[in-house]
Write an enzyme that holds these catalytic residues in place. Structure first.
Site, short mmCIF file in Angstrom:
data_model
loop_
_atom_site.label_atom_id
_atom_site.label_comp_id
_atom_site.label_asym_id
_atom_site.label_seq_id
_atom_site.Cartn_x
_atom_site.Cartn_y
_atom_site.Cartn_z
N LYS A 169 0.81 -1.22 0.00
CA LYS A 169 0.00 0.00 0.00
C LYS A 169 0.85 1.27 0.00
CE LYS A 169 -4.22 -2.01 1.72
NZ LYS A 169 -3.85 -3.45 1.76
C1 LIG Z 1 -4.43 -4.49 1.05
C2 LIG Z 1 -3.68 -5.75 0.95
C3 LIG Z 1 -4.04 -6.76 0.04
C4 LIG Z 1 -5.27 -6.70 -0.82
O1 LIG Z 1 -5.21 -5.71 -1.81
P1 LIG Z 1 -6.56 -5.19 -2.50
O2 LIG Z 1 -6.13 -4.02 -3.30
O3 LIG Z 1 -7.46 -4.79 -1.37
O4 LIG Z 1 -7.10 -6.30 -3.30
C5 LIG Z 1 -3.24 -7.90 -0.02
N1 LIG Z 1 -2.16 -8.04 0.77
C6 LIG Z 1 -1.80 -7.09 1.65
C7 LIG Z 1 -0.61 -7.33 2.50
C8 LIG Z 1 -2.52 -5.91 1.77
O5 LIG Z 1 -2.14 -4.98 2.65
#
Ligand SMILES: *Cc1c(COP(=O)(O)O)cnc(C)c1O
Length: 534
Positions: free
Chosen positions: A121
């Site tokens: 993120k």
């Molecule tokens: C947010 C997240 C996901 C999922 O991503 P999306 O965009 O919500 O599909 C997967 N793995 C981790 C570690 C995350 O923080």
């Protein structure tokens, strides 16, 4: 490169058209409840593959973002600067490197966790923080005190989003950030990552309850006329289009890196551990722009609404046959009941498969369909899409569901059998055996990749690795305790050592509190923060 036409945005539910990038970024969510999308997905300039082949991550990000953001909105030099600062916080020189996990099977891991909070993120939120700041500085030129446009960012987190948002926004002028998280339900490291950031504009609130309770508070604040009349609220969850945009870069970057590997034979797939469908949606945008990926494989945990959509021929339904709610799994960042960003994909596929004759009519039809489906989801708990739309989805996606036990087994078997030789700084492996250590989310991607490889031998796979294993100690420990050469303390990055003992700040939302109390806390803390600055 072709000059970008002025890119405009609309809401998937038809309530707003013709918005600028700035409006879309600052607002986050459309007032009709829909999500913002660009009117057109831009196509790649001729010769992109040879021209972009050796670009740095930042240069590539600039080329891609320029296709979505008009020069008149953000001049090139400014956009370049925003991008440069956003990725200067990454520890790895390549920002998002690929690692050869299994040469025999042409399986590569795309490591997305080299940003400040050790989760993918950061790629989006470092950029979003700088975009907010850029737009605010511009709005506030020559303005003083109460005339300044102040943004109040409010978000709920089950762990990763909160810390990435806080690191993206800490210390930024004219922005306050409030993160709500459920007390005792985020991992100790994740909590410390959020609450030890002491910048005056960072506000953590713990809520007695679940992640959904936090999310409900946030929704109530966004819907509250009083709050909206006094504060400019902004969203940072993955419904913000700028987050999707920033994530497109690593699909191109890793694809270009893959084409330079020895086993590459012009066929490739991406596999993406998915929750809210934001990450993989960025991959789909890349594919629509012209990235030659054969398929995108959705990997879900036991919260499998996306997988069920594909297995049922296009029924999107909140509850499975057992009628259960959200399950707590070893991959909490993917524990969702519905995937918000799926709405964006549905819109584009509805547009594509519409039989209306003009673009305007198709657009209107897509908006109407999406509104109806999402309404049905709310009132009846689910909906089914027409066969043509389902086939369009199947042409580009496959799905795999990976259970809790399979997740743990995958962490273990990767550790026992994968010894990548091209590891850069910051990957996790045993210093004794060289065994690679996956986090549980990334393990879901790898397990899904291996199934896809079984069916498609010879096709190269890039599996997205979304977090560093140190963030999910209990699952990693469960998988690897007692394995030869495994020692969790070795997995811990320097940055995490002693983190939990540092000074922290957090406001507790009392048990039984309603959203109005949360509103009063937000108002009071913004007021206090601004007082402190005057
Ligand atoms: C947010 C997240 C996901 C999922 O991503 P999306 O965009 O919500 O599909 C997967 N793995 C981790 C570690 C995350 O923080």
């Amino acid at each position: 490169m072709s000059p970008t036409l002025s890119q405009r945005f609309l809401s998937t539910r038809g309530g707003s058209y013709g918005l600028s990038f700035e409006e879309v970024v600052l607002k986050g969510l459309a007032s009709d409840g829909g999500l913002f999308i660009p009117e057109e997905i831009p196509t790649l300039p001729a010769g992109w593959e040879s021209e972009w082949r050796d670009l740095s991550f930042e240069e590539l990000a600039f080329r891609i973002m320029s296709l979505y953001i008009s020069e008149s909105e953000i001049p090139s030099t400014d956009l370049k600067d925003i991008i440069k600062r956003s990725y200067a916080t990454f520890r790895h020189p390549e920002r998002t490197p690929i690692v050869e996990l299994d040469a025999k099977r042409n399986l590569y891991l795309l490591e997305l966790f080299h940003g400040p909070t050790f989760a993918f993120k950061d790629v989006a939120l470092q950029n979003l923080g700088n975009l907010f700041e850029y737009f605010l500085v511009r709005k506030n030129q020559g303005k003083e005190g109460k005339d300044r446009h102040h943004l109040t960012v409010v978000g709920a987190t089950s762990g990763d989003t909160g810390s990435a948002a806080i690191y993206g926004l800490r210390g930024k002028k004219d922005v306050s950030v409030f993160i709500l998280f459920p007390k005792g339900k985020v991992s100790p490291i994740q909590q410390a990552q959020m609450t030890t950031i002491l910048d005056a504009n960072v506000h953590n609130l713990t809520v007695e309850g679940t992640f959904d309770d936090c999310q409900d508070f946030v929704k109530a604040l966004f819907a509250d006329p009083d709050m909206n009349s006094t504060h400019n609220l902004a969203a940072i969850n993955s419904i913000n289009f700028a987050r999707i945009l920033a994530q497109i870069t690593y699909y191109f970057y890793s694809y270009l890196a893959l084409t330079k590997t020895p086993g590459y034979n012009n066929k490739m797939r991406f596999v993406v551990p998915s929750g809210n469908f934001g990450d993989i949606l960025a991959g789909w945008f890349a594919k629509r722009m012209g990235l030659p990926a054969e398929k995108l494989v959705i990997a879900t945990n036991e919260n499998d609404i996306l997988d069920r959509f594909f297995r049922t021929g296009g029924t999107y339904s909140k509850s499975d046959s057992k009628g259960a709610g959200v399950k707590e799994t070893h991959s909490p960042a993917m524990d969702i009941l519905v995937s918000s960003n799926f709405e964006r994909l549905l819109w584009f596929l509805a547009y594509q498969t519409s039989e209306a004759s003009t673009a305007d009519e198709r657009r209107k039809q897509a908006c109407d369909n999406v509104s109806n489906w999402l309404n049905q989801l709310k009132t009846e708990g689910g909906f089914s899409v027409p066969p043509a739309l389902f086939q369009a989805a199947q042409a580009e996606f496959e799905s795999e569901r990976v259970s809790n036990d399979e997740t743990i087994a995958q962490i273990r078997s990767t550790y026992q059998s994968c010894f990548p030789s091209n590891l850069g700084p910051g990957s996790a492996k045993s210093s004794k055996t060289g065994g690679y250590i996956l986090d549980p989310h990334s393990a879901i991607g790898v397990a899904a990749s291996l199934r896809s490889i079984e069916r498609n031998s010879g096709v190269s796979h890039i599996s997205l690795s979304t977090a560093h294993p140190a963030k999910f100690a209990s699952a990693v420990d469960l998988a690897l305790r007692g394995q030869d050469g495994y020692d969790f303390t070795e997995v811990l990055p320097q940055e995490f050592i002693g983190l939990e003992d540092r000074e922290s700040r957090v406001t507790a939302v009392g048990p039984g509190a309603g959203w109005e109390q949360v509103r009063e806390i937000v108002k009071a803390e913004v007021e206090q923060e601004l007082e402190g600055k005057r």
